[in-house]
Design a protein around this motif. Structure first.
Motif, PDB file in Angstrom:
ATOM      1  N   HIS A   1       0.822  -1.203   0.000  1.00  0.00           N
ATOM      2  CA  HIS A   1       0.000   0.000   0.000  1.00  0.00           C
ATOM      3  C   HIS A   1       0.866   1.268   0.000  1.00  0.00           C
ATOM      4  O   HIS A   1       0.587   2.221  -0.734  1.00  0.00           O
ATOM      5  CB  HIS A   1      -0.933   0.005   1.224  1.00  0.00           C
ATOM      6  N   HIS A   4       2.532   1.580  -3.382  1.00  0.00           N
ATOM      7  CA  HIS A   4       1.547   1.975  -4.399  1.00  0.00           C
ATOM      8  C   HIS A   4       1.340   3.487  -4.382  1.00  0.00           C
ATOM      9  O   HIS A   4       1.403   4.164  -5.420  1.00  0.00           O
ATOM     10  CB  HIS A   4       0.232   1.238  -4.129  1.00  0.00           C
ATOM     11  N   GLU A   5       1.118   4.038  -3.184  1.00  0.00           N
ATOM     12  CA  GLU A   5       0.876   5.476  -3.083  1.00  0.00           C
ATOM     13  C   GLU A   5       2.133   6.272  -3.432  1.00  0.00           C
ATOM     14  O   GLU A   5       2.063   7.313  -4.091  1.00  0.00           O
ATOM     15  CB  GLU A   5       0.394   5.836  -1.675  1.00  0.00           C
ATOM     16  N   ARG A   8       2.517   6.522  -7.166  1.00  0.00           N
ATOM     17  CA  ARG A   8       1.576   7.478  -7.754  1.00  0.00           C
ATOM     18  C   ARG A   8       2.030   8.921  -7.516  1.00  0.00           C
ATOM     19  O   ARG A   8       1.877   9.780  -8.375  1.00  0.00           O
ATOM     20  CB  ARG A   8       0.174   7.252  -7.185  1.00  0.00           C
ATOM     21  N   ARG A   9       2.603   9.173  -6.340  1.00  0.00           N
ATOM     22  CA  ARG A   9       3.032  10.536  -6.029  1.00  0.00           C
ATOM     23  C   ARG A   9       4.317  10.922  -6.759  1.00  0.00           C
ATOM     24  O   ARG A   9       4.502  12.082  -7.119  1.00  0.00           O
ATOM     25  CB  ARG A   9       3.218  10.692  -4.514  1.00  0.00           C
ATOM     26  N   THR A  13      -0.400   9.919 -11.277  1.00  0.00           N
ATOM     27  CA  THR A  13      -1.625   9.214 -10.900  1.00  0.00           C
ATOM     28  C   THR A  13      -2.085   8.205 -11.952  1.00  0.00           C
ATOM     29  O   THR A  13      -3.059   7.483 -11.738  1.00  0.00           O
ATOM     30  CB  THR A  13      -2.762  10.222 -10.640  1.00  0.00           C
ATOM     31  N   LYS A  52       7.172   6.970   5.956  1.00  0.00           N
ATOM     32  CA  LYS A  52       5.921   6.505   6.543  1.00  0.00           C
ATOM     33  C   LYS A  52       6.159   5.352   7.523  1.00  0.00           C
ATOM     34  O   LYS A  52       5.459   5.228   8.532  1.00  0.00           O
ATOM     35  CB  LYS A  52       4.945   6.065   5.438  1.00  0.00           C
ATOM     36  N   ASN A  74      -9.634   9.892  -1.122  1.00  0.00           N
ATOM     37  CA  ASN A  74      -8.474   9.369  -1.860  1.00  0.00           C
ATOM     38  C   ASN A  74      -8.374   7.849  -1.867  1.00  0.00           C
ATOM     39  O   ASN A  74      -7.296   7.300  -2.083  1.00  0.00           O
ATOM     40  CB  ASN A  74      -7.173   9.954  -1.290  1.00  0.00           C
ATOM     41  N   LYS A  76      -8.289   4.077  -3.050  1.00  0.00           N
ATOM     42  CA  LYS A  76      -7.890   3.478  -4.328  1.00  0.00           C
ATOM     43  C   LYS A  76      -8.659   2.177  -4.545  1.00  0.00           C
ATOM     44  O   LYS A  76      -8.680   1.305  -3.670  1.00  0.00           O
ATOM     45  CB  LYS A  76      -6.373   3.216  -4.345  1.00  0.00           C
ATOM     46  N   PHE A  96      -2.576   9.751   3.333  1.00  0.00           N
ATOM     47  CA  PHE A  96      -1.566   9.121   2.470  1.00  0.00           C
ATOM     48  C   PHE A  96      -2.109   7.900   1.747  1.00  0.00           C
ATOM     49  O   PHE A  96      -2.088   7.842   0.530  1.00  0.00           O
ATOM     50  CB  PHE A  96      -0.335   8.746   3.283  1.00  0.00           C
ATOM     51  N   SER A  97      -2.607   6.901   2.479  1.00  0.00           N
ATOM     52  CA  SER A  97      -2.999   5.661   1.811  1.00  0.00           C
ATOM     53  C   SER A  97      -4.277   5.075   2.404  1.00  0.00           C
ATOM     54  O   SER A  97      -4.341   4.774   3.593  1.00  0.00           O
ATOM     55  CB  SER A  97      -1.874   4.626   1.913  1.00  0.00           C
ATOM     56  N   GLU A  99      -7.051   2.068   0.808  1.00  0.00           N
ATOM     57  CA  GLU A  99      -7.162   1.205  -0.372  1.00  0.00           C
ATOM     58  C   GLU A  99      -8.073   0.028  -0.094  1.00  0.00           C
ATOM     59  O   GLU A  99      -8.056  -0.549   1.000  1.00  0.00           O
ATOM     60  CB  GLU A  99      -5.749   0.714  -0.743  1.00  0.00           C
TER      61      GLU A  99
END
Length: 302
Positions: A1, A4-5, A8-9, A13, A52, A74, A76, A96-97, A99
């Protein structure tokens, strides 16, 4: 997770997960992307994930109707109608995440330990794969690099650089992890004749690391504080003593640590606000820590 984020950042995206393998100490993550991920981007991704991890974020799950889950900030979800009426949302820092996921997860991001990308390759047109290790496997990865150095001299310079970088990263993360415990150490301080005395054993790996933790302790104490940190480093006892600015006129860290070091069969000294010492009797570290408040008391009364 977290990966993944971070992808994207850093990359954009447009990145979407297309497959993964998650094991206790390693992972494989397939995602959509149109070009090779650069070394600089990989470094940024690693830094974001490790940040993180070091924030010690609690991981929690929510089971919600899919209509309500889709409104989660946000969140996912990339698998369309594969979801049922109720879905499981895994959250690692709402900013941040978040999902959709039905798998198992750590209870806190710090359980991951450390994250290191070991490979990035193309698997199809517009598809990339990242492989990475976590926790103790980062140490094992370092050992593998060392083995390669011994068997392939042509690549030794580059591999040495990687090993040194990883060792510095490990030392830095370990130091920061211990420093995060300093406020808790201060809550356990003993009040001795007007000053707060902290005496703790820490898992420092080097004298420099111990001094850095000592600086953090001194800053946390702020005033009316005296601290002693001890560690076993390379088979020897190492000490660092700190005194806040308002106490250095009457209490010298150099003299205090020198007195404590005698218990360990050693010696040392330094400045009034921060001093170091060492000794050979590592089995007396706990005794020295227990004696420290009494030594401070003797100085205060004297």
């Amino acid at each position: 997770h977290l990966l993944h984020e971070a992808l994207r950042r850093v990359l954009g995206t447009h990145v979407k997960q297309s497959g993964s393998l998650v094991a206790p100490n390693h992972l494989r993550f397939d995602f959509s992307h149109f070009e090779k991920v650069s070394k600089e981007e990989i470094a940024d991704i690693e830094a974001m994930v490790n940040e993180k991890i070091m924030e010690r974020i609690g991981v929690y799950t929510l089971e919600l109707p899919i209509e309500e889950a889709q409104k989660f900030p946000n969140v996912k979800m990339f698998f369309g109608d594969k979801y049922g009426d109720f879905v499981r949302v895994v959250v690692m820092d709402e900013k941040f995440s978040a999902e959709f996921c039905g798998g198992t997860h750590v209870a806190n991001t710090s359980d991951i330990g450390l994250f290191k990308i070991t490979g990035e390759t193309a698997i199809a047109a517009g598809m990339r794969r990242i492989e990475a290790v976590t926790g103790i496997s980062v140490y094992e990865y370092i050992q593998q690099l060392n083995t390669q150095i011994l068997t392939n001299q042509q690549a030794s310079d580059e591999l040495h650089d990687k090993v040194r970088l990883l060792e510095r990263e490990l030392a830095s993360f370990k130091t920061q992890d211990i420093i995060k415990q300093v406020p808790e150490m201060v809550t356990r301080s003993i009040h001795v004749h007007g000053v707060n005395v902290v005496a703790e054993r820490v898992a420092a790996a080097s004298a420099d690391q111990l001094k850095e933790i000592g600086d953090a302790l001194r800053n946390e104490l702020k005033h009316k504080g005296i601290g002693l940190l001890a560690a076993e480093i390379d088979g020897k006892a190492q000490l660092v003593c700190v005194v806040t600015d308002d106490e250095v006129a009457t209490m010298s860290a150099g003299k205090l640590v020198g007195q404590v070091a005698k218990i360990l069969g050693g010696g040392g000294g330094g400045k009034a606000h921060l001093a170091t010492a060492g000794g050979k009797d590592v089995h007396k570290i706990d005794e020295a820590l227990q004696e420290f408040p009494l030594i401070v008391q003797g100085w205060r009364v004297g």
